[in-house]
Design a protein around this motif. Structure first.
Motif, PDB file in Angstrom:
ATOM      1  N   ALA A   1       0.630  -1.693  -0.194  1.00  0.00           N
ATOM      2  CA  ALA A   1      -0.192  -0.081   0.268  1.00  0.00           C
ATOM      3  C   ALA A   1       0.525   1.371   0.074  1.00  0.00           C
ATOM      4  O   ALA A   1       1.031   2.145  -0.703  1.00  0.00           O
ATOM      5  CB  ALA A   1      -0.991  -0.381   0.981  1.00  0.00           C
ATOM      6  N   GLU A   2       2.352   1.524   0.596  1.00  0.00           N
ATOM      7  CA  GLU A   2       2.597   2.695   0.876  1.00  0.00           C
ATOM      8  C   GLU A   2       3.572   2.409  -0.767  1.00  0.00           C
ATOM      9  O   GLU A   2       3.874   4.293  -1.101  1.00  0.00           O
ATOM     10  CB  GLU A   2       3.785   2.025   1.952  1.00  0.00           C
ATOM     11  N   GLU A   3       3.918   1.755  -0.673  1.00  0.00           N
ATOM     12  CA  GLU A   3       4.714   1.613  -2.501  1.00  0.00           C
ATOM     13  C   GLU A   3       4.207   2.225  -3.105  1.00  0.00           C
ATOM     14  O   GLU A   3       4.361   2.738  -4.803  1.00  0.00           O
ATOM     15  CB  GLU A   3       5.038   0.318  -2.943  1.00  0.00           C
ATOM     16  N   PHE A   4       2.431   2.021  -3.819  1.00  0.00           N
ATOM     17  CA  PHE A   4       1.842   2.079  -4.329  1.00  0.00           C
ATOM     18  C   PHE A   4       1.444   3.244  -3.965  1.00  0.00           C
ATOM     19  O   PHE A   4       1.297   4.493  -5.939  1.00  0.00           O
ATOM     20  CB  PHE A   4       0.259   1.515  -3.787  1.00  0.00           C
ATOM     21  N   ILE A   5       0.994   4.514  -3.187  1.00  0.00           N
ATOM     22  CA  ILE A   5       0.700   5.328  -3.194  1.00  0.00           C
ATOM     23  C   ILE A   5       2.173   6.256  -3.757  1.00  0.00           C
ATOM     24  O   ILE A   5       1.951   7.062  -4.519  1.00  0.00           O
ATOM     25  CB  ILE A   5       0.203   5.490  -1.197  1.00  0.00           C
ATOM     26  N   LYS A   6       3.529   5.822  -3.270  1.00  0.00           N
ATOM     27  CA  LYS A   6       4.060   6.904  -3.391  1.00  0.00           C
ATOM     28  C   LYS A   6       4.276   6.204  -5.350  1.00  0.00           C
ATOM     29  O   LYS A   6       4.654   7.456  -6.025  1.00  0.00           O
ATOM     30  CB  LYS A   6       5.322   6.281  -2.876  1.00  0.00           C
ATOM     31  N   TYR A   7       4.063   5.401  -5.452  1.00  0.00           N
ATOM     32  CA  TYR A   7       4.549   6.020  -7.083  1.00  0.00           C
ATOM     33  C   TYR A   7       3.723   6.185  -7.861  1.00  0.00           C
ATOM     34  O   TYR A   7       3.610   6.995  -8.943  1.00  0.00           O
ATOM     35  CB  TYR A   7       4.175   4.192  -7.147  1.00  0.00           C
ATOM     36  N   LEU A   8       2.002   6.329  -7.327  1.00  0.00           N
ATOM     37  CA  LEU A   8       1.346   7.210  -8.122  1.00  0.00           C
ATOM     38  C   LEU A   8       1.388   8.615  -7.613  1.00  0.00           C
ATOM     39  O   LEU A   8       1.638   9.387  -8.731  1.00  0.00           O
ATOM     40  CB  LEU A   8       0.122   6.982  -7.400  1.00  0.00           C
ATOM     41  N   LEU A   9       1.727   9.423  -6.336  1.00  0.00           N
ATOM     42  CA  LEU A   9       2.005  10.430  -6.561  1.00  0.00           C
ATOM     43  C   LEU A   9       3.013  11.016  -7.337  1.00  0.00           C
ATOM     44  O   LEU A   9       3.220  12.141  -7.438  1.00  0.00           O
ATOM     45  CB  LEU A   9       2.337  10.799  -5.178  1.00  0.00           C
TER      46      LEU A   9
ATOM     47  N   ASN B   1       8.770  10.440   2.239  1.00  0.00           N
ATOM     48  CA  ASN B   1       9.364  10.465   3.768  1.00  0.00           C
ATOM     49  C   ASN B   1       9.111   8.630   4.135  1.00  0.00           C
ATOM     50  O   ASN B   1       7.285   7.964   3.295  1.00  0.00           O
ATOM     51  CB  ASN B   1       8.685  11.055   4.849  1.00  0.00           C
ATOM     52  N   GLN B   2       9.116   8.074   4.980  1.00  0.00           N
ATOM     53  CA  GLN B   2       8.276   6.484   5.135  1.00  0.00           C
ATOM     54  C   GLN B   2       7.332   6.903   6.160  1.00  0.00           C
ATOM     55  O   GLN B   2       7.172   7.806   6.872  1.00  0.00           O
ATOM     56  CB  GLN B   2       9.460   5.566   5.554  1.00  0.00           C
ATOM     57  N   PHE B   3       6.251   6.080   6.131  1.00  0.00           N
ATOM     58  CA  PHE B   3       4.902   6.156   6.485  1.00  0.00           C
ATOM     59  C   PHE B   3       5.043   6.010   8.084  1.00  0.00           C
ATOM     60  O   PHE B   3       5.958   5.121   8.394  1.00  0.00           O
ATOM     61  CB  PHE B   3       3.954   5.403   6.218  1.00  0.00           C
ATOM     62  N   GLU B   4       4.254   6.629   9.301  1.00  0.00           N
ATOM     63  CA  GLU B   4       4.160   6.313  10.657  1.00  0.00           C
ATOM     64  C   GLU B   4       3.747   4.551  10.092  1.00  0.00           C
ATOM     65  O   GLU B   4       2.336   4.745  10.129  1.00  0.00           O
ATOM     66  CB  GLU B   4       3.854   7.114  11.214  1.00  0.00           C
ATOM     67  N   ARG B   5       3.444   3.881  11.382  1.00  0.00           N
ATOM     68  CA  ARG B   5       2.951   2.331  11.297  1.00  0.00           C
ATOM     69  C   ARG B   5       2.127   2.163  12.778  1.00  0.00           C
ATOM     70  O   ARG B   5       3.440   2.496  13.906  1.00  0.00           O
ATOM     71  CB  ARG B   5       3.615   1.394  10.694  1.00  0.00           C
ATOM     72  N   LEU B   6       1.313   2.587  13.508  1.00  0.00           N
ATOM     73  CA  LEU B   6       1.359   2.300  14.714  1.00  0.00           C
ATOM     74  C   LEU B   6      -0.249   1.145  14.728  1.00  0.00           C
ATOM     75  O   LEU B   6      -1.157   1.866  14.032  1.00  0.00           O
ATOM     76  CB  LEU B   6       0.853   3.627  15.286  1.00  0.00           C
ATOM     77  N   THR B   7       0.081   0.872  16.294  1.00  0.00           N
ATOM     78  CA  THR B   7      -1.259   0.333  16.514  1.00  0.00           C
ATOM     79  C   THR B   7      -2.507   1.020  16.442  1.00  0.00           C
ATOM     80  O   THR B   7      -2.465   2.029  17.117  1.00  0.00           O
ATOM     81  CB  THR B   7      -1.592  -1.029  17.135  1.00  0.00           C
TER      82      THR B   7
END
Length: 463
Positions: free
Chosen positions: A263-271, A303-309
């Motif tokens: 999902a993160e790779e996908f969004i960055k690719y599209l932008l 920037n890398q996406f932040e991940r949290l529960t």
């Protein structure tokens, strides 16, 4: 003679003796020296090309009064280096033909700027404005980039059904499809007899292609769908549509971490693709719609996406000094104001919240060992909120059956979905991205109705 698009002419590095251009008049200015300066646009790019017409031209006297804003012309002329400022090339006309006129008194787009609310009332003409031309070019490019992203990674493109008997979300907000006589529908014991309907049972427009997508993911390993979905939710907000497009990949052998990575790779690719291939239109949005849009998109890419529960997200919200309209409690869903606080103010970048309470998520999401949470994830963007929702799917037959019953779903309607867990089940994951929300975010547009060609909302299906 073959027509040349305006985009190609403006990028031409050499003068040409004869070119044919066709398009719609944006502006006309007459000089006392016997010339008219016409700005023409054909939709191939944001910019217009200037056409110079000498009043002594043979055809001019016949079409003079027909050349108004909105009229459609064919022009043959010489492509030359422009002597004026603002563009490199212009056309010196030798022949002109009017395809279609636009009455000065009644053509609705006489002014240079109109409110978006007004333009929604004339959806058949709003594509001729700079803003909506730019939106649709970016939308088209993003659709291409979506296919390119998955194709390059070996995903199979799948067309899932629009007419379905299953409710993926279990919410019941679906548009019904029927050929029955609505004034006198056949009945049995006081209930409508759907056995006499076209498909022999009750059917609706799909809210998601996910369940069908899982069938093929458990055969082809990695697939994606990209098509229209429908939600009969009576909502009139700037974030909701009744008809919208969804991108839904499903991947065998992916766990939740793999799902979030994709999902993160996908969004960055599209932008990045939009910035690289729609630079003119993106600069327009940065100037006219949101002066921070280019900076925002680049910041997300870098920037890398932040991940949290989910539990950590609730704790962060409760510790904040913000005043929220909706309560913040473990077990309640995150509202848009909560999502935007986390992504815009606290972390100041995209975040992925995962491991949501089982009670507020769909039946197909995999139950965690704690028995209280499921392996679900949402990608939240600054200024927008949720852009992607996904999960690791429940591959255990007995647990899935139990969760169906708890959601008051009839397992008989999902017998084939349960069969996937009986015959060669495997860990698998997927997510859904709302295409219009993506376009809305990339362009900086505030209302989702302005990023789809023909918005379908409650009480509105005219165009």
């Amino acid at each position: 003679m073959k027509r040349t698009k305006i985009k190609e002419l403006l990028n031409s590095k050499e003068e040409q003796k004869e070119v044919l251009v066709k398009g719609w008049v944006r502006t006309r200015r007459d000089s006392k020296g016997g010339f008219s300066f016409i700005e023409i646009n054909d939709g191939s790019c944001l910019a217009n090309i200037q056409v110079i017409i000498e009043h002594s031209l043979k055809e001019f006297s016949k079409v003079d009064k027909q050349i108004t804003t909105g009229s459609c012309l064919a022009i043959i002329g010489r492509l030359v280096v422009s002597e004026g400022k603002g563009q490199k090339m212009e056309i010196q006309t030798v022949f002109i033909e009017v395809y279609g006129t636009a009455d000065v008194e009644t053509f609705p787009l006489q002014k240079k700027r109109h409110s978006f609310e007004y333009l929604r009332e004339i959806a058949h003409l709003r594509p001729r404005t700079n803003t909506f031309g730019a939106i649709m070019r970016v939308r088209s490019r993003l659709a291409y980039a979506i296919h390119q992203f998955f194709n390059d990674r070996g995903f199979a493109y799948l067309n899932t059904p629009i007419v379905t008997t299953s409710d993926c979300e279990g919410a019941g907000e679906m548009f019904q499809v029927t050929t029955l006589d609505l004034t006198h529908p056949p009945q049995v014991d006081g209930q409508i007899d759907y056995a006499q309907d076209f498909f022999g049972e009750k059917t609706s427009l799909t809210v998601s292609g996910q369940l069908e997508g899982e069938i093929y993911a458990l055969a082809l390993s990695e697939i994606y769908t990209f098509g229209p979905t429908f939600r009969a939710e009576n909502s009139n907000t700037s974030r909701h549509l009744s008809e919208f497009w969804m991108v839904e990949p499903e991947m065998a052998f992916y766990d939740l971490d793999d799902d979030m990575d994709l999902a993160e790779e996908f969004i960055k690719y599209l932008l990045l693709d939009a910035l690289e291939n729609c630079s003119e239109d993106m600069e327009f949005f940065n100037q006219r719609i949101d002066k921070t849009i280019l900076e925002t998109l680049q910041h997300i890419i870098d920037n890398q996406f932040e991940r949290l529960t989910y539990t950590d997200a609730i704790n962060c919200l409760q510790k904040s000094k913000e005043t929220f309209s909706y309560p913040v409690e473990w077990g309640l869903g995150l509202q848009a104001e909560h999502e935007r606080y986390l992504s815009e103010k606290l972390f100041k970048k995209p975040i992925i919240v995962f491991n949501y309470p089982e009670k507020i998520k769909s039946f197909y999401m995999k139950l965690n060992e704690d028995g209280k949470t499921v392996r679900a994830m949402d990608v939240l963007l600054p200024k927008l909120g949720e852009i992607i929702g996904g999960s690791q799917r429940e591959e255990n037959h007995d647990i899935l059956l139990k969760r169906m019953k708890e959601a008051n779903l009839d397992p008989q309607h999902y017998w084939w979905y349960l069969d996937l867990r009986r015959f060669g089940t495997a860990p698998h994951s997927g997510f859904g991205l709302g295409f219009e929300r993506l376009v809305q975010f990339v362009t900086g547009m505030e209302n989702i109705r302005d990023v789809i060609p023909f918005p379908r909302t409650p009480k509105h299906a005219q165009f």
